[in-house]
Motif scaffolding. Sequence first.
Motif, PDB file in Angstrom:
ATOM      1  N   GLY A 101       0.861  -1.235   0.195  1.00  9.41           N
ATOM      2  CA  GLY A 101      -0.004  -0.101   0.166  1.00  9.41           C
ATOM      3  C   GLY A 101       0.931   1.189   0.008  1.00  9.41           C
ATOM      4  N   VAL A 102       2.111   0.986   0.231  1.00  7.63           N
ATOM      5  CA  VAL A 102       2.951   2.409   0.297  1.00  7.63           C
ATOM      6  C   VAL A 102       3.781   2.687  -1.229  1.00  7.63           C
ATOM      7  N   THR A 103       3.206   3.969  -1.397  1.00 12.63           N
ATOM      8  CA  THR A 103       3.722   4.187  -3.204  1.00 12.63           C
ATOM      9  C   THR A 103       5.278   4.773  -2.833  1.00 12.63           C
ATOM     10  N   THR A 104       5.838   4.581  -4.112  1.00 16.29           N
ATOM     11  CA  THR A 104       7.136   4.872  -4.216  1.00 16.29           C
ATOM     12  C   THR A 104       6.972   6.705  -4.107  1.00 16.29           C
ATOM     13  N   MET A 121       6.459  -6.529  -4.605  1.00 14.43           N
ATOM     14  CA  MET A 121       5.488  -7.409  -3.977  1.00 14.43           C
ATOM     15  C   MET A 121       5.757  -8.958  -4.086  1.00 14.43           C
ATOM     16  N   PRO A 122       6.783  -9.571  -3.229  1.00 16.24           N
ATOM     17  CA  PRO A 122       6.946 -10.811  -3.455  1.00 16.24           C
ATOM     18  C   PRO A 122       6.022 -11.620  -2.395  1.00 16.24           C
ATOM     19  N   THR A 171      -0.880  -7.264  -4.725  1.00 15.92           N
ATOM     20  CA  THR A 171      -0.861  -7.771  -3.455  1.00 15.92           C
ATOM     21  C   THR A 171      -1.905  -8.580  -2.874  1.00 15.92           C
ATOM     22  N   GLY A 172      -3.097  -8.389  -3.383  1.00 13.65           N
ATOM     23  CA  GLY A 172      -4.327  -9.276  -3.037  1.00 13.65           C
ATOM     24  C   GLY A 172      -4.355 -10.620  -3.529  1.00 13.65           C
ATOM     25  N   ARG A 260     -11.066  -8.064  -1.486  1.00 17.01           N
ATOM     26  CA  ARG A 260     -10.881  -7.573  -0.144  1.00 17.01           C
ATOM     27  C   ARG A 260      -9.531  -7.498   0.277  1.00 17.01           C
ATOM     28  N   ALA A 261      -8.591  -8.453  -0.187  1.00 15.58           N
ATOM     29  CA  ALA A 261      -7.257  -7.950   0.096  1.00 15.58           C
ATOM     30  C   ALA A 261      -6.764  -6.880  -0.707  1.00 15.58           C
TER      31      ALA A 261
END
Length: 280
Positions: A101-104, A121-122, A171-172, A260-261
């Motif tokens: 959720g944290v942008t560059t 996102m691994p 991510t989800g 939802r994720a």
Amino acid sequence: MKNRPTITFIGAGSMAESLISGMTKTLYVPEQIIVTNRCDRTRLEYMNKTYGVRSETDKRKAVKEADIIILAMKPKDVAEAMGAVASAIHGHQLIISLLAGVTTDTIVSLVGKNVAVIRAMPNTSAAIGQSATAISQGRFATAAHVAIAKKLFETVGIVAIVPEQDLHAVTGLSGSGPAYVYYLVEAMEKAAEEIGLDRSVAKPLILQTIIGAAHMLQSTSKHPSILRKEVTSPGGTTEAGIQVLEQYRFQEAVAACIKRATERSEELGKALLSSAAMQS
């Protein structure tokens, strides 16, 4: 960047450990890697003893030594962590953020310098070299930085390069994805016990079933629905089982889970931005 870059992890949780485990089995040697965290010395000692990496309680020192800085703390802790080390970061370093959720741009703002940031996102399958990782390029990162990050994450699995706005969805889907599979295996093991199969018999059968199905999907161009239908004989056992899954809206539940994720990733990013705005 030198041939054997020094890589500093800020954060020593499960994702950092998964990456370090995978990286030190392939391209990187433990001496290249420094691990630091907020205050947990016991965790740092564990990482040192288990993987041979260098542990460092002085976060600024760990950052100063680094060619690549990997942000692996909890997203909610990023502002505090970056505030403690921002003055030690210089323009020749590459920051790789694993923070959901944290942008560059948020990272750049927290550092206060035009620093190269790659967002990644691994997933925790990195520990065995089987991660599915997506990476995105921040506005001050170059193609060379992307290539460095891609090479790093290819040591622990496959890599896809995506626009940053797609990382919430990644991510989800695959970032949280291993947990969904583990949850399925939990359910299958519980069912096996209820129908009278011993755990020692059931577990290897369940795992090989999942591994075999995944390999089938990799080795054919057939859509999953076609493969499913090829297993499902009319009036047979598989059809009976699938009918129950449909009754419980299995596919809808999985889709809702991933959505939802994804939404939660977006919420985390917005919460951080709101918090940063209040502090400024």
